[in-house]
Design a protein around this motif. Structure first.
Motif, short mmCIF file in Angstrom:
data_model
loop_
_atom_site.label_atom_id
_atom_site.label_comp_id
_atom_site.label_asym_id
_atom_site.label_seq_id
_atom_site.Cartn_x
_atom_site.Cartn_y
_atom_site.Cartn_z
N ASN A 71 0.81 -1.21 0.00
CA ASN A 71 0.00 0.00 0.00
C ASN A 71 0.84 1.26 0.00
O ASN A 71 0.31 2.35 -0.17
CB ASN A 71 -0.95 0.01 1.20
N ILE A 107 2.24 0.73 -4.99
CA ILE A 107 1.26 1.46 -5.78
C ILE A 107 1.85 2.67 -6.51
O ILE A 107 1.57 2.86 -7.70
CB ILE A 107 0.05 1.85 -4.91
N PHE A 140 3.83 1.26 -9.43
CA PHE A 140 2.93 0.64 -10.39
C PHE A 140 2.17 1.71 -11.19
O PHE A 140 2.02 1.60 -12.42
CB PHE A 140 1.94 -0.28 -9.66
N ALA A 141 1.70 2.75 -10.48
CA ALA A 141 1.00 3.84 -11.16
C ALA A 141 1.92 4.55 -12.15
O ALA A 141 1.50 4.94 -13.25
CB ALA A 141 0.47 4.84 -10.13
N SER A 167 4.78 -5.82 -12.05
CA SER A 167 4.02 -6.41 -10.95
C SER A 167 4.37 -7.88 -10.76
O SER A 167 4.47 -8.36 -9.62
CB SER A 167 2.52 -6.24 -11.18
N ALA A 205 -3.45 -4.91 -4.16
CA ALA A 205 -2.76 -3.66 -4.49
C ALA A 205 -2.78 -3.41 -6.00
O ALA A 205 -2.92 -2.26 -6.44
CB ALA A 205 -1.32 -3.72 -3.99
N ASN A 254 -6.18 -2.18 -6.78
CA ASN A 254 -6.31 -0.78 -6.35
C ASN A 254 -5.59 0.15 -7.31
O ASN A 254 -6.06 1.25 -7.60
CB ASN A 254 -5.76 -0.60 -4.94
N GLY A 255 -4.41 -0.28 -7.79
CA GLY A 255 -3.67 0.52 -8.75
C GLY A 255 -4.42 0.70 -10.06
O GLY A 255 -4.24 1.69 -10.77
N ARG A 308 -7.58 1.02 -10.02
CA ARG A 308 -8.76 1.75 -9.55
C ARG A 308 -9.99 0.85 -9.49
O ARG A 308 -11.10 1.28 -9.71
CB ARG A 308 -9.00 2.99 -10.41
N PRO A 355 -3.37 5.75 -4.64
CA PRO A 355 -3.29 5.66 -6.10
C PRO A 355 -3.79 6.91 -6.80
O PRO A 355 -3.27 7.29 -7.86
CB PRO A 355 -4.16 4.44 -6.44
N SER A 399 -0.99 9.54 -6.42
CA SER A 399 0.15 9.12 -7.24
C SER A 399 -0.11 9.43 -8.71
O SER A 399 0.75 9.98 -9.40
CB SER A 399 0.40 7.61 -7.07
N ARG A 400 -1.29 9.11 -9.19
CA ARG A 400 -1.63 9.35 -10.59
C ARG A 400 -1.60 10.84 -10.92
O ARG A 400 -1.05 11.26 -11.95
CB ARG A 400 -3.02 8.77 -10.88
#
Length: 518
Positions: free
Chosen positions: A61, A65, A68-69, A84, A149, A152-153, A155, A291, A294-295
C-alpha cells in the motif's frame, strides 16, 4: 467513479467485513470468554496478522502502488504487468521462507510476543500450537494484499475490500457449530484457528479471480534483480516500519499486557470496536487516496491533487470525530450489549469499555495518519514517515512501561493513543514546513466547526445514555431489549449530528448527492 464514491465503496465493503467480525467476536466471547484460552488465541492470531500488515499490506500500500502507477501512466500496460509479476514473485519467495522459519522457531517467537506466558506452561504451549496452525494464513493474506494492491492501482477497489468478509463468513459458520456442540474451550480454540487458515484460502481465491478478469494476473517467475526491483525494496524497507507501526505498537502492548491476567483479551475486544470506524473511514481513505494522488502527481496535476487531499481530510473528519465521541460516551453500553454473555462477564465488559474510551480519543489521529501519509508515499518518500513511525514506537514503549504499572491495560491504550497523535503531528508539521501541505485555510475553519458539532452531539448522547442506562442491566433485560436500547442511542447520536451539520450549513442534507458526485 468519484473519489467519495470510491471511499464509500471500500468503506461499505469494510463495514460488511467488520459487522461480520462483530458477529464472530460476539460468538467467540461467549465461547472463549476473557480467560487463558482467549488470551492464547488472541496472541496466536495476532502473530500472522502482525507480519501480514507489516510485510504485505504495509509494503504494497505504500511502496508498490506509486511505482505501479508510474509504470502504468508512463510506460503502458505491458511494462506494468511485467513489473508487478517481478515484485509479487520476490515477495512470495520471502514469505515462504519466513513462514518456514516461523513454524520452526514458533516457541521463541511466542516468548518474545508474550513474555508473561512463560510462567504458565499450559497457556504457553496452547499459544504455540494455535500460532503454528494460524501462521500459514500469513502467506495467503500476503498474496491477497499483493493482488489487491494491483486491483487498487487499476482503480478497482471493491472486490479487494470485500475479500476479508470471507474470513468472517468461515469463522462465524464454525463458531455457530461450536456454540451448539462443543463445550471444551481448548478444542474450540483449535477449531477456530483452523478456520482462520480456511478463510485465508477463500480470500486469496476471490482476489485472484478478480485480478484474472483484468488481464493483469502476475504469474510466478524467478525474480529478476533489475532497477525496478531495487527501487521497490529501497522504498519498501522503510515502508515496512511505517505501514506496520500500529502492529508494532500492538506487539509491544501485547507483550507488556501478558503479565496481567485477561489484559490481552480486554484490549482485543476494545480494539475490535474502534477498528470499525477506523476500517470504514481511515483505511478506505488510505486505499483510495494513494493511487489517486500518485496518478495526479505523476501527471503534474498539482491543483487537482490538492483538491483531492482537502476533500479526503473533510470526509475523514466529518465521519471520524462523531464516531470517536460516540465510542467514548457509550463505550459501556456497547460492550455490555455486544459481548456480555456466557464466559464474558460484567467485569470483562467494564474493563474493555475503559480501554475503548481511551482508544476513542486516539481514533481521529489514526485516521489522520491515513490522510497525510499518502502525500509522502505518492512522492516516493517512505523514509520520512518511517522516521516518524520509529519515534512513535519509542513513545509507545516508553508510555506503556510508565503507565502499565499504574493503570494496567488502560495504560497501554493511553500509550497507543499518545503515540498516534505524536505521529500525525509530525506528519502535518513536516508537510507544512516543506510547503507541501495542500490544504486551503478554509479547511481549518471546517475542522473547528466539525469539532464543535461533535461536542454538542456528545452532550446530547450523554444525557440519552444516562436516561437509558437502566435498560442495559443484563440480569433484568434480555439481549433483544438491550440491543433495541443501543439502537436508540445510535439513532439519537447519528440523527442529532447530521441535523447539526445541516443546521450550521456544514453539509446540507439536500446536497449529499452532489457531494458524492463531486
Amino acid at each position: 467513479m468519484s473519489l467519495i464514491k470510491n471511499f464509500a465503496s471500500v468503506g461499505g465493503a469494510t463495514l460488511l467485513s467488520r459487522l461480520l467480525g462483530f458477529a464472530r467476536d460476539i460468538m467467540m466471547a461467549g465461547i472463549l470468554g476473557a480467560g487463558p484460552v482467549a488470551d492464547a488465541f488472541v496472541a496466536a492470531f495476532r502473530l500472522p496478522n502482525m507480519f501480514r500488515r507489516i510485510l504485505a499490506e504495509g509494503v504494497f500500500n505504500t511502496a508498490f502502488i506509486p511505482l505501479f502507477a508510474k509504470a502504468l501512466e508512463q510506460k503502458g500496460e505491458e511494462e506494468a504487468r511485467r513489473f508487478s509479476a517481478n515484485i509479487v514473485s520476490s515477495l512470495i519467495y520471502i514469505l515462504l521462507a519466513l513462514t518456514l522459519l516461523a513454524e520452526i522457531f514458533m516457541p521463541q517467537l511466542i516468548l518474545v510476543l508474550t513474555t508473561g506466558f512463560a510462567d504458565d506452561q499450559q497457556k504457553f504451549d496452547l499459544t504455540v500450537l494455535l500460532a503454528r496452525i494460524c501462521f500459514p494464513y500469513l502467506a495467503c493474506m500476503s498474496l491477497m494484499a499483493a493482488y489487491g494492491a494491483i486491483l487498487n492501482g487499476l482503480r478497482k477497489f471493491f472486490l479487494a475490500a470485500l475479500a476479508p468478509t470471507l474470513l468472517n463468513v468461515v469463522l462465524v459458520t464454525m463458531l455457530g457449530y461450536l456454540v451448539f456442540v462443543v463445550h471444551d474451550t481448548r478444542f474450540a480454540a483449535i477449531v477456530i484457528s483452523c478456520g482462520v487458515l480456511v478463510g485465508g484460502i477463500a480470500q486469496i481465491g476471490l482476489v485472484a479471480w478478480a485480478l484474472k478478469q483484468t488481464g493483469f494476473f502476475p504469474g510466478l517467475t524467478v525474480p529478476k534483480i533489475d532497477n525496478d526491483l531495487k527501487k521497490f525494496w529501497a522504498l519498501a524497507i522503510p515502508a515496512i516500519l511505517t505501514g506496520g507501526v500500529t502492529q508494532i505498537n500492538i506487539l509491544v502492548g501485547t507483550n507488556i499486557a501478558s503479565s496481567q491476567d485477561s489484559a490481552i483479551a480486554y484490549l482485543y475486544y476494545a480494539d475490535r470496536l474502534y477498528q470499525l470506524p477506523l476500517g470504514m473511514i481511515g483505511i478506505a481513505i488510505g486505499i483510495v487516496l494513494l493511487p489517486e494522488l500518485s496518478r495526479l502527481l505523476k501527471s503534474g496535476e498539482q491543483q487537482k491533487a490538492a483538491n483531492v487531499q482537502s476533500k479526503s481530510l473533510f470526509f475523514g473528519l466529518m465521519l471520524t470525530l462523531p464516531a470517536a465521541v460516540g465510542l467514548y460516551v457509550i463505550a459501556n453500553p456497547l460492550l455490555v450489549t455486544l459481548f456480555q454473555r456466557g464466559a464474558f462477564d460484567g467485569q470483562a465488559a467494564n474493563q474493555s469499555a475503559q480501554a475503548l474510551q481511551v482508544f476513542a480519543l486516539g481514533l481521529p489521529a489514526f485516521v489522520l495518519v491515513k490522510v497525510f501519509q499518502p502525500s509522502y508515499f505518492a512522492r516516493e518518500d517512505t523514509r520520512t514517515p518511517a522516521i516518524f513511525a520509529a519515534v512513535s514506537v519509542v513513545l509507545n514503549i516508553g508510555f506503556s512501561l510508565l503507565l502499565f504499572p499504574r493503570l494496567g491495560h488502560v495504560g497501554i491504550a493511553w500509550a497507543t493513543t499518545i503515540s498516534g497523535w505524536a505521529n500525525v503531528i509530525m506528519l502535518i508539521m513536516t508537510l507544512a514546513f516543506w510547503r507541501e501541505l495542500m490544504l486551503p485555510l478554509s479547511a481549518l475553519g471546517r475542522t473547528f466547526s466539525l469539532m464543535a458539532i461533535s461536542a454538542i452531539m456528545g452532550a446530547i448522547l450523554y444525557f440519552a445514555a444516562d436516561f437509558l442506562s437502566p435498560q442495559f442491566v443484563v440480569e433484568q433485560f434480555p439481549l433483544w431489549w438491550r440491543a433495541s436500547a443501543l439502537s436508540v442511542l445510535v439513532f439519537v447520536g447519528a440523527g442529532s449530528y447530521f441535523f447539526l451539520l445541516h443546521l450550521f450549513g456544514i453539509q446540507r442534507l439536500n446536497r449529499w448527492r452532489d457531494f458524492l458526485k463531486s
